[in-house]
Scaffold this motif. Structure first.
Motif, PDB file in Angstrom:
ATOM      1  N   LYS A  25       4.518 -11.293   4.449  1.00 46.98           N
ATOM      2  CA  LYS A  25       4.853  -9.980   5.006  1.00 46.98           C
ATOM      3  C   LYS A  25       5.000  -8.924   3.898  1.00 46.98           C
ATOM      4  O   LYS A  25       5.929  -8.126   3.890  1.00 46.98           O
ATOM      5  N   MET A  26       4.052  -8.954   2.976  1.00 46.40           N
ATOM      6  CA  MET A  26       4.054  -8.045   1.841  1.00 46.40           C
ATOM      7  C   MET A  26       3.095  -6.890   2.095  1.00 46.40           C
ATOM      8  O   MET A  26       1.959  -7.105   2.506  1.00 46.40           O
ATOM      9  N   THR A  27       3.543  -5.682   1.842  1.00 52.18           N
ATOM     10  CA  THR A  27       2.689  -4.507   2.009  1.00 52.18           C
ATOM     11  C   THR A  27       1.904  -4.252   0.724  1.00 52.18           C
ATOM     12  O   THR A  27       2.244  -4.783  -0.342  1.00 52.18           O
ATOM     13  N   GLN A  28       0.887  -3.424   0.838  1.00 52.17           N
ATOM     14  CA  GLN A  28       0.128  -3.031  -0.354  1.00 52.17           C
ATOM     15  C   GLN A  28       1.027  -2.288  -1.331  1.00 52.17           C
ATOM     16  O   GLN A  28       0.886  -2.459  -2.542  1.00 52.17           O
ATOM     17  N   LEU A  29       1.950  -1.503  -0.830  1.00 55.69           N
ATOM     18  CA  LEU A  29       2.866  -0.774  -1.698  1.00 55.69           C
ATOM     19  C   LEU A  29       3.754  -1.736  -2.482  1.00 55.69           C
ATOM     20  O   LEU A  29       3.942  -1.566  -3.698  1.00 55.69           O
ATOM     21  N   GLU A  30       4.266  -2.758  -1.833  1.00 58.39           N
ATOM     22  CA  GLU A  30       5.101  -3.741  -2.527  1.00 58.39           C
ATOM     23  C   GLU A  30       4.296  -4.471  -3.599  1.00 58.39           C
ATOM     24  O   GLU A  30       4.777  -4.662  -4.724  1.00 58.39           O
ATOM     25  N   LEU A  31       3.078  -4.871  -3.249  1.00 53.96           N
ATOM     26  CA  LEU A  31       2.218  -5.542  -4.229  1.00 53.96           C
ATOM     27  C   LEU A  31       1.906  -4.618  -5.392  1.00 53.96           C
ATOM     28  O   LEU A  31       1.957  -5.024  -6.552  1.00 53.96           O
ATOM     29  N   GLN A  39      -0.892   2.042  -5.215  1.00 54.64           N
ATOM     30  CA  GLN A  39      -1.158   1.506  -3.892  1.00 54.64           C
ATOM     31  C   GLN A  39      -2.570   1.870  -3.439  1.00 54.64           C
ATOM     32  O   GLN A  39      -3.257   1.069  -2.812  1.00 54.64           O
ATOM     33  N   SER A  40      -3.016   3.065  -3.800  1.00 55.48           N
ATOM     34  CA  SER A  40      -4.366   3.477  -3.400  1.00 55.48           C
ATOM     35  C   SER A  40      -5.430   2.614  -4.074  1.00 55.48           C
ATOM     36  O   SER A  40      -6.451   2.283  -3.463  1.00 55.48           O
ATOM     37  N   GLN A  41      -5.187   2.212  -5.322  1.00 56.58           N
ATOM     38  CA  GLN A  41      -6.149   1.344  -6.013  1.00 56.58           C
ATOM     39  C   GLN A  41      -6.141  -0.057  -5.389  1.00 56.58           C
ATOM     40  O   GLN A  41      -7.202  -0.656  -5.189  1.00 56.58           O
ATOM     41  N   ILE A  42      -4.961  -0.567  -5.062  1.00 57.07           N
ATOM     42  CA  ILE A  42      -4.878  -1.860  -4.379  1.00 57.07           C
ATOM     43  C   ILE A  42      -5.671  -1.796  -3.071  1.00 57.07           C
ATOM     44  O   ILE A  42      -6.428  -2.712  -2.738  1.00 57.07           O
ATOM     45  N   SER A  43      -5.507  -0.709  -2.343  1.00 59.85           N
ATOM     46  CA  SER A  43      -6.233  -0.523  -1.081  1.00 59.85           C
ATOM     47  C   SER A  43      -7.736  -0.543  -1.309  1.00 59.85           C
ATOM     48  O   SER A  43      -8.485  -1.173  -0.543  1.00 59.85           O
ATOM     49  N   ARG A  44      -8.198   0.120  -2.366  1.00 60.81           N
ATOM     50  CA  ARG A  44      -9.642   0.139  -2.661  1.00 60.81           C
ATOM     51  C   ARG A  44     -10.149  -1.255  -3.021  1.00 60.81           C
ATOM     52  O   ARG A  44     -11.249  -1.633  -2.633  1.00 60.81           O
ATOM     53  N   TYR A  45      -9.341  -2.029  -3.760  1.00 61.28           N
ATOM     54  CA  TYR A  45      -9.730  -3.403  -4.086  1.00 61.28           C
ATOM     55  C   TYR A  45      -9.828  -4.252  -2.823  1.00 61.28           C
ATOM     56  O   TYR A  45     -10.800  -4.970  -2.614  1.00 61.28           O
ATOM     57  N   LEU A  46      -8.800  -4.185  -1.976  1.00 62.95           N
ATOM     58  CA  LEU A  46      -8.748  -5.061  -0.808  1.00 62.95           C
ATOM     59  C   LEU A  46      -9.740  -4.668   0.272  1.00 62.95           C
ATOM     60  O   LEU A  46     -10.153  -5.505   1.071  1.00 62.95           O
ATOM     61  N   SER A  47     -10.148  -3.414   0.291  1.00 64.74           N
ATOM     62  CA  SER A  47     -11.144  -2.977   1.276  1.00 64.74           C
ATOM     63  C   SER A  47     -12.567  -3.230   0.791  1.00 64.74           C
ATOM     64  O   SER A  47     -13.513  -3.139   1.561  1.00 64.74           O
ATOM     65  N   GLY A  48     -12.712  -3.525  -0.494  1.00 66.05           N
ATOM     66  CA  GLY A  48     -14.038  -3.758  -1.046  1.00 66.05           C
ATOM     67  C   GLY A  48     -14.699  -2.504  -1.600  1.00 66.05           C
ATOM     68  O   GLY A  48     -15.825  -2.566  -2.075  1.00 66.05           O
ATOM     69  N   ARG A  49     -14.011  -1.370  -1.540  1.00 62.82           N
ATOM     70  CA  ARG A  49     -14.590  -0.140  -2.098  1.00 62.82           C
ATOM     71  C   ARG A  49     -14.755  -0.242  -3.609  1.00 62.82           C
ATOM     72  O   ARG A  49     -15.740   0.254  -4.162  1.00 62.82           O
ATOM     73  N   ASN A  50     -13.793  -0.855  -4.271  1.00 64.30           N
ATOM     74  CA  ASN A  50     -13.871  -1.096  -5.715  1.00 64.30           C
ATOM     75  C   ASN A  50     -13.795  -2.595  -5.953  1.00 64.30           C
ATOM     76  O   ASN A  50     -13.077  -3.294  -5.245  1.00 64.30           O
ATOM     77  N   LYS A  51     -14.521  -3.075  -6.939  1.00 69.38           N
ATOM     78  CA  LYS A  51     -14.436  -4.480  -7.319  1.00 69.38           C
ATOM     79  C   LYS A  51     -13.191  -4.676  -8.184  1.00 69.38           C
ATOM     80  O   LYS A  51     -12.897  -3.879  -9.059  1.00 69.38           O
ATOM     81  N   MET A  52     -12.468  -5.752  -7.920  1.00 71.30           N
ATOM     82  CA  MET A  52     -11.248  -6.046  -8.654  1.00 71.30           C
ATOM     83  C   MET A  52     -11.584  -6.760  -9.965  1.00 71.30           C
ATOM     84  O   MET A  52     -12.208  -7.818  -9.952  1.00 71.30           O
ATOM     85  N   PRO A  53     -11.172  -6.175 -11.097  1.00 70.32           N
ATOM     86  CA  PRO A  53     -11.407  -6.860 -12.373  1.00 70.32           C
ATOM     87  C   PRO A  53     -10.616  -8.172 -12.444  1.00 70.32           C
ATOM     88  O   PRO A  53      -9.591  -8.331 -11.772  1.00 70.32           O
ATOM     89  N   VAL A  54     -11.089  -9.086 -13.245  1.00 71.84           N
ATOM     90  CA  VAL A  54     -10.457 -10.399 -13.362  1.00 71.84           C
ATOM     91  C   VAL A  54      -9.008 -10.274 -13.820  1.00 71.84           C
ATOM     92  O   VAL A  54      -8.137 -10.990 -13.316  1.00 71.84           O
ATOM     93  N   ASP A  55      -8.709  -9.364 -14.750  1.00 70.91           N
ATOM     94  CA  ASP A  55      -7.330  -9.252 -15.230  1.00 70.91           C
ATOM     95  C   ASP A  55      -6.394  -8.800 -14.116  1.00 70.91           C
ATOM     96  O   ASP A  55      -5.248  -9.247 -14.039  1.00 70.91           O
ATOM     97  N   VAL A  56      -6.863  -7.965 -13.211  1.00 67.72           N
ATOM     98  CA  VAL A  56      -6.054  -7.548 -12.062  1.00 67.72           C
ATOM     99  C   VAL A  56      -5.899  -8.720 -11.091  1.00 67.72           C
ATOM    100  O   VAL A  56      -4.805  -8.961 -10.567  1.00 67.72           O
ATOM    101  N   LEU A  57      -6.963  -9.465 -10.868  1.00 69.07           N
ATOM    102  CA  LEU A  57      -6.885 -10.651 -10.021  1.00 69.07           C
ATOM    103  C   LEU A  57      -5.825 -11.613 -10.542  1.00 69.07           C
ATOM    104  O   LEU A  57      -5.008 -12.135  -9.783  1.00 69.07           O
ATOM    105  N   ILE A  58      -5.806 -11.831 -11.837  1.00 68.25           N
ATOM    106  CA  ILE A  58      -4.826 -12.735 -12.445  1.00 68.25           C
ATOM    107  C   ILE A  58      -3.407 -12.222 -12.212  1.00 68.25           C
ATOM    108  O   ILE A  58      -2.511 -12.994 -11.855  1.00 68.25           O
ATOM    109  N   LEU A  59      -3.191 -10.926 -12.388  1.00 65.76           N
ATOM    110  CA  LEU A  59      -1.865 -10.348 -12.140  1.00 65.76           C
ATOM    111  C   LEU A  59      -1.431 -10.565 -10.693  1.00 65.76           C
ATOM    112  O   LEU A  59      -0.287 -10.953 -10.425  1.00 65.76           O
ATOM    113  N   ILE A  60      -2.341 -10.310  -9.769  1.00 64.55           N
ATOM    114  CA  ILE A  60      -2.010 -10.460  -8.348  1.00 64.55           C
ATOM    115  C   ILE A  60      -1.737 -11.923  -8.015  1.00 64.55           C
ATOM    116  O   ILE A  60      -0.769 -12.242  -7.318  1.00 64.55           O
TER     117      ILE A  60
END
Length: 94
Positions: A25-31, A39-60
């Motif tokens: 039950k985690m929101t994009q804002l909390e993540l 939060q807007s960048q997280i939204s772009r990653y999760l929607s597929g608008r932007n590709k998530m770099p590996v270092d961000v994937l590791i953090l998440i």
């Protein structure tokens, strides 16, 4: 922060992250606050608008106590070698 290029199967990773968020039950804002990314960048990653770099994937994945690893085995051909070089997700919670 230095951003690395995408070297994983993006289409497989995003549903895993969104499922983890829903389960907890985690929101994009909390993540976004936990990984120090807007939060807007997280939204772009999760929607597929932007590709998530590996270092961000590791953090998440660290937020969810997960990691990625590379499977190493003797490849029989180029396709198997490429597949082996794709990171796999490992769940520390199991």
């Amino acid at each position: 922060m230095y951003r690395t290029k995408e070297v994983y199967n993006y289409e497989e990773v995003i549903p895993i992250i969104t499922d983890l968020m829903e389960t907890r039950k985690m929101t994009q804002l909390e993540l976004s606050k936990l990984v120090d990314i807007s939060q807007s960048q997280i939204s772009r990653y999760l929607s597929g608008r932007n590709k998530m770099p590996v270092d961000v994937l590791i953090l998440i994945l660290r937020v969810f106590r997960m990691s990625i690893y590379f499977q190493k085995r003797e490849a029989q051909n180029q396709e198997e070698f490429i597949e082996d070089m794709k990171p796999k997700i490992y769940n520390y919670n199991l």
